[in-house]
Design an enzyme around this catalytic site. Sequence first.
Site: not given
Lengths: 431, 451
Positions: A387, A95, A418
């Site tokens: 996301h 990510c 994160c």
Amino acid sequence: MATQNPATRKAAIVGGNRIPFARSNSAYAQASNQDMLTATLDGLVARFGLQGESVGEVVAGAVLKHARDFNLTRESVLGSRLAPTTPAYDVQQACGTGLEAAILVANKIALGQIESGIAGGVDTTSDAPLAVSDDLRRVLISLNNAKTVQDRLKALARIRPGMIAPDMPRNAEPRTGLAMGDHAAITAKEWQIGREEQDELAARSHRNMAAAYDRGFFDDLVTPFLGLARDNNVRPDSSVEKLAKLKPVFGKGDPDATMTAGNSTPLTDGASAVLLASDEWAEAKGLPVLAHLVDAQTAAVDYVHGGEGLLMAPVYAVPVLLARNGLSLQDFDFYEIHEAFASTVLATMKAWEDPAYCKEKLGLDAPLGSIDRAKLNVHGSSLAAGHPFAATGGRIVASLAKTLHEAGPGKRGLISICAAGGQGVVAVLES
Amino acid sequence: MADWYTNFANSGLGTTITKQLGLPRPAELRRYEPGEPLLPGPVVVGSAGQGRLRDTVTAVLRDAGVTVQSPVTADGGTDGEKPGAVVLDATGLTGPADLAAAHDFLAPAIKRLRRSGRVLVLADPPSDADSPAQAAARQAVDGLVRSIAKELLNGSTANAVYVPEGAEGSLASPLRFFLSGRSAYVDGQLLTLSAADVPAGEDDGKPLAGRVAVVTGAARGIGAAIAKVMARDGAHVVAVDIPAAGDNLASVANEIGGTAFQLDITADDAPQRLVEHLRERHGGVDVVVHNAGITRDKLLVNMDAARWNTVMAVNLQAQLDLTQALLDADGVLKPDARIVCVSSQSGIAGNRGQTNYAASKAGVIGMVRAWAPEFAKRGATINAVAPGFIVTEMTAKMPFGTREIGSRINSLQQGGLPVDVAETIAWLSQPGSAGVNGQTVRVCGQSLLGA
């Protein structure tokens, strides 16, 4: 004497573009990573008049990649209106990919190796790569290598019905077998993050993002794609009461589980890109400088045996970044903490406030302290937008740069993202 | 590209059938192609009255590389090649008797006119006449030209330009426009020039070179065509449309090497955002085309407030607000700026079920006329273009009968194309069009509606 690099300079963030983010298997169910990244680059080209231009470098990546997505970024550049002479490469840091890509481009600009560059990221969970089982794959390889009809038949005869089932991709950590949400649930429990505060954070994310859309904040950050003009996950009427009705989905078997589909980010498809440059390049082209990328830091935690949560690495990265820049956690006008899960944001902030944790784990004399919540994710974040892993960094960098620019010169923003694998990528932006 | 019926009527079988049935036979119109000469043949120039413009006209035509022929004699004596255009200088008329000369000159010349030929009459404006007889003669030009336009065949058009004393220097740009393929669908129109400082030495191939042009509603249809023609003529186009149309907008911008600017022009802060964008990115703006428009059709008695208000907000109020903001912003609107506002034939003729639309589009005409003197003081201009039946995605959705009738009831017996509107707007945007101000130019093939 060796030639020295010129003095470093701070890379400017000129602007960004993304396509609206779409919940998995919705508007972009038929689109590939390459389709989405190409459309995103073309939107950026149109916004800044870069048709036929060769920028210094395009750096992007995807987390879920097909074997055919070899050289994904370069192929997307070739399909876009950028000059075919624009070099490109792929990166992947879960990510953190999008922000890492921006850091890579910014660093090359800082060193004077390039004058301009585009950082981006794309991901689709709708068009996820599907692999065949290892057994079937071995048969197919020998079939391909077979030279005679007899050999081919022999290879085919080895196929058993059980081999046919595809190897479905799982949203799970390879070393623990636990889904990211299950990891986050462990951290949430450890830090005693309550259900209500998670739902509050989630509701606020939706409201902030809807308000930002309504006032036209995203008009020069988002270009529609395949009939979608806004992120289809945003719920302007989201409320704590509505979110309270949802059942927990992570932390199975725990009667006190708090993480629901409402306060966790759904799987999403999308892509984003950010245009970075030297101040001189931007000025020569008559393009704005929204902010500069001041500095960045990555960190990783040993979530496998180290007793630290999977998504806690940014907690470690931020103090290093602050110390290097002589800043305190309160020296920021805006904070962008990636909302992988509401509990992650809350645990991150709680950790920075905790004197014992800051001393023992982070090795600090004093806790970093608290964040003014009014400055946190003011235009919504991943809980509202969704996301698409590698696309998140580009969304955040462009939005924060614009936020800082609107607030006036000398404003400072902190990004904390994160990532799977126990990693974290953080950065400081300044207008 | 033409509509299906025009294609059919010009095919081998179609020619036979349409002739035998006496059906309309729309011609394929001559349209501008970069690099092509102004006209496919020579121009016959003649005069009625004293004719103070002959030298100017001849000079402009010679500069454009066009051969100028003497008038054809009434007995049919010819002077070589068939003319591509006929220009009558009817300035200096003193009374109706002078008009006989117009007849003498035009009749034989028009008879020999090529396909997609041009008839242009230049005259003094009736409003400054010294006597009723002079005013009558000048006004007679109006009826004369409109009727010629209706008689002409094979895609030919007739228009008139009123040139007041002192405005002779403004003539070159309109003269070139009306004779060229850029005016293919402009027919039966009367334009009044005003005196202005016209810059010299314009490059006809790229008349908008170095100019920054904003086009609203640029994502599709007529707006996209305007953006393309402006870019072809050398402008950097800032293509504006609502954020929801951003993907089409980006395609248009990328195709023409322009930039996309997603903006809801009805938002409260839209004028300020446009001004800031133009100041920051381009250091100002030379051309603004207010093209964005919507329809929310309904009979007046059934129309709700929302339909009325949204049409008014997009089609009229936004044009007023954006223009005012550009005028107020110091240095953003360049001194020789050109504003072109898209009105509509509905705004002139009215249209059943379109009270809101027609009112807004008529308002545009009033706005342009009222603002013209202020623009003239700056060396700038503001004009309107009123399209008639233009073949677009929107008209493709109309019922067959309505669409066919709509596209045939004009002197050219066909619908216009988005490029026809775009060419007229691009012409009004040229620095050389300084003498055209406060006008509304119809691009309607001399539609019977509102004629």
